[in-house]
Design a protein around this motif. Structure first.
Motif, PDB file in Angstrom:
ATOM      1  N   LEU A   1      58.595  78.734 -36.465  1.00 50.73           N
ATOM      2  CA  LEU A   1      58.535  79.567 -37.661  1.00 50.73           C
ATOM      3  C   LEU A   1      59.366  78.893 -38.743  1.00 50.73           C
ATOM      4  N   LEU A   2      58.803  78.766 -39.931  1.00 49.66           N
ATOM      5  CA  LEU A   2      59.509  78.215 -41.084  1.00 49.66           C
ATOM      6  C   LEU A   2      59.749  79.324 -42.099  1.00 49.66           C
ATOM      7  N   VAL A   3      61.019  79.594 -42.413  1.00 48.85           N
ATOM      8  CA  VAL A   3      61.367  80.510 -43.500  1.00 48.85           C
ATOM      9  C   VAL A   3      61.477  79.678 -44.762  1.00 48.85           C
ATOM     10  N   LEU A   4      60.588  79.952 -45.716  1.00 45.87           N
ATOM     11  CA  LEU A   4      60.474  79.160 -46.941  1.00 45.87           C
ATOM     12  C   LEU A   4      60.916  80.000 -48.126  1.00 45.87           C
ATOM     13  N   SER A   5      61.883  79.491 -48.886  1.00 45.65           N
ATOM     14  CA  SER A   5      62.445  80.278 -49.969  1.00 45.65           C
ATOM     15  C   SER A   5      62.614  79.450 -51.237  1.00 45.65           C
TER      16      SER A   5
ATOM     17  N   ARG B   1      52.237  73.248 -34.948  1.00 43.00           N
ATOM     18  CA  ARG B   1      51.654  74.347 -35.716  1.00 43.00           C
ATOM     19  C   ARG B   1      52.723  75.414 -35.919  1.00 43.00           C
ATOM     20  N   ALA B   2      53.024  75.712 -37.175  1.00 44.15           N
ATOM     21  CA  ALA B   2      54.103  76.659 -37.464  1.00 44.15           C
ATOM     22  C   ALA B   2      53.624  77.732 -38.434  1.00 44.15           C
ATOM     23  N   ALA B   3      54.133  78.936 -38.227  1.00 44.12           N
ATOM     24  CA  ALA B   3      53.943  80.024 -39.187  1.00 44.12           C
ATOM     25  C   ALA B   3      54.962  79.849 -40.303  1.00 44.12           C
ATOM     26  N   VAL B   4      54.570  80.196 -41.516  1.00 45.38           N
ATOM     27  CA  VAL B   4      55.458  80.071 -42.673  1.00 45.38           C
ATOM     28  C   VAL B   4      55.656  81.446 -43.301  1.00 45.38           C
ATOM     29  N   PHE B   5      56.903  81.924 -43.278  1.00 45.29           N
ATOM     30  CA  PHE B   5      57.252  83.166 -43.953  1.00 45.29           C
ATOM     31  C   PHE B   5      57.915  82.806 -45.268  1.00 45.29           C
TER      32      PHE B   5
ATOM     33  N   TYR C   1      54.139  78.863 -53.357  1.00 43.22           N
ATOM     34  CA  TYR C   1      54.605  78.562 -52.005  1.00 43.22           C
ATOM     35  C   TYR C   1      53.552  77.763 -51.230  1.00 43.22           C
ATOM     36  N   GLN C   2      52.288  78.000 -51.508  1.00 42.15           N
ATOM     37  CA  GLN C   2      51.252  77.181 -50.891  1.00 42.15           C
ATOM     38  C   GLN C   2      51.348  75.741 -51.385  1.00 42.15           C
TER      39      GLN C   2
ATOM     40  N   LYS D   1      50.662  79.855 -43.802  1.00 40.27           N
ATOM     41  CA  LYS D   1      51.419  80.824 -44.595  1.00 40.27           C
ATOM     42  C   LYS D   1      51.034  82.248 -44.200  1.00 40.27           C
ATOM     43  N   LEU D   2      52.038  83.076 -43.951  1.00 39.05           N
ATOM     44  CA  LEU D   2      51.800  84.459 -43.553  1.00 39.05           C
ATOM     45  C   LEU D   2      51.419  85.304 -44.763  1.00 39.05           C
TER      46      LEU D   2
END
Length: 354
Positions: free
Chosen positions: A10-14, A107-111, A125-126, A145-146
């Protein structure tokens, strides 16, 4: 299917923020690069950070949220590495994605720390994701991207509970008369028009209706804050400060300010509301209470993991439904939820602060 079986990480993107006085101007120059922002404007915004020792709260809050996500995963007996990356400051998302590749993530989810659609809240963010994968090159992990989460029950309940807690801090003599005012970051009208005919503003107003209903308020206001840029460029209005003056003129004795557009107490909250708006309210003789944001609450970590599970299993996402039509998420572009118009870089807001 638990999230660990659907994604490797999981990637937390800010957005990012400075963590010391010497980082403030380089950070602001990163945020505004290519936009022709006058140096005096940057210096003015820099003072907001320097008031807090040159440190934006946003990175610390995100790290605390990541730790809470890890706690939640451990309680569930699940393993999912959690990474942290930013658009505008360390840790830069390009470096984080390079580390993910090195760690073998495929493969990672991006929050992303924005609940909204529109260019700044979703499409940009995309672009960050695409830029980071391009920088890493061959073997870069797939990044999913979630979804936008402005109508998620946990988000709605966190803000509704925050309203009740803030109301309890008002003097008892005016508590029952308090006016509920929702705020979100203003954007230029040309940017609003670009993304699905004012998608962002419609989502904010819709979410306000959901939160108000759960909190037990039939009447409320939606206003905007933290605008910047040339005064001749129209932005979403009314401004929260102007609206507070109007409320004072009408005899309002108390105001509950709910920063619905923000998931964390960063600079626009702690400076623009807790500092500037609070001083204005005091001068106007209005009792003001500011509602807390989700920050690193356990429920916010649970929300993130629910979004991961939604994406990993294809289940229907949890939503609070209101009496209004749900604002469109936009068409799916490569599995992402933004309108086609928002995929085009261009009408970006001028520099504010975060």
């Amino acid at each position: 299917m638990p999230p660990a079986t659907a994604f490797d990480a999981l990637l937390v993107l800010s957005f990012g923020g400075p963590e010391g006085p010497d980082q403030v101007m380089p950070f602001l120059e990163n945020v505004t690069r290519g936009r022709g922002i006058p140096p005096e404007r940057l210096a003015s915004v820099a003072e907001h950070y320097l008031h807090f020792g040159g440190v934006s709260p946003i990175n610390g809050i995100n790290r605390a949220l990541i730790e809470q996500i890890r706690v939640e995963l451990a309680e569930r007996g699940e393993q999912l590495p959690v990474y942290f990356g930013n658009r505008n400051w360390h840790p830069f998302v390009e470096d984080t994605v390079a580390a993910m590749k090195s760690d073998g993530v495929r493969r990672a989810a991006v929050f992303s720390t924005s609940a909204w659609g529109g260019y700044s809240g979703c499409a940009q963010y995309q672009e960050d994701i695409a830029r980071a994968r391009g920088a890493v090159g061959e073997g870069a992990p797939e990044l999913v991207k979630l979804r936008q989460f402005f109508d998620h029950p946990l988000l709605v309940n966190m803000f509704a509970d925050g309203i009740a807690a803030a109301a309890a801090t008002l003097p008892e003599s005016v508590r029952g008369q308090a006016r509920l005012v929702f705020t979100a970051h203003s954007i230029p009208l040309r940017a609003a028009d670009r993304c699905g005919a004012d998608l962002y503003a419609r989502q904010v107003r819709y979410a306000a209706s959901l939160v108000a209903a759960v909190a037990g308020y039939d009447d409320y206001d939606v206003v905007w804050q933290s605008r910047s840029g040339p005064p001749q460029v129209p932005w979403l209005e009314p401004d929260v400060g102007d609206h507070l003056s109007v409320l004072a003129q009408s005899g309002t004795a108390a105001v509950l300010v709910c920063p619905l557009g923000f998931v964390a107490d960063h600079i626009e909250v702690v400076w623009d509301l807790d500092n500037e708006l609070s001083k204005q309210a005091e001068e106007l003789g209005i009792a003001l209470a500011r509602v807390s944001t989700p920050d690193a609450q356990p429920r916010f970590a649970q929300l993130v993991l629910e979004l991961v599970e939604d994406a990993g299993t294809g289940r229907q996402p949890a939503r609070v439904l209101g009496s209004q039509p749900v604002p469109a998420y936009g068409s799916s572009v490569n599995g992402q939820f933004c309108t086609a118009e928002c995929q085009i870089s261009g009408a970006r807001p001028s520099a504010g602060s975060r």
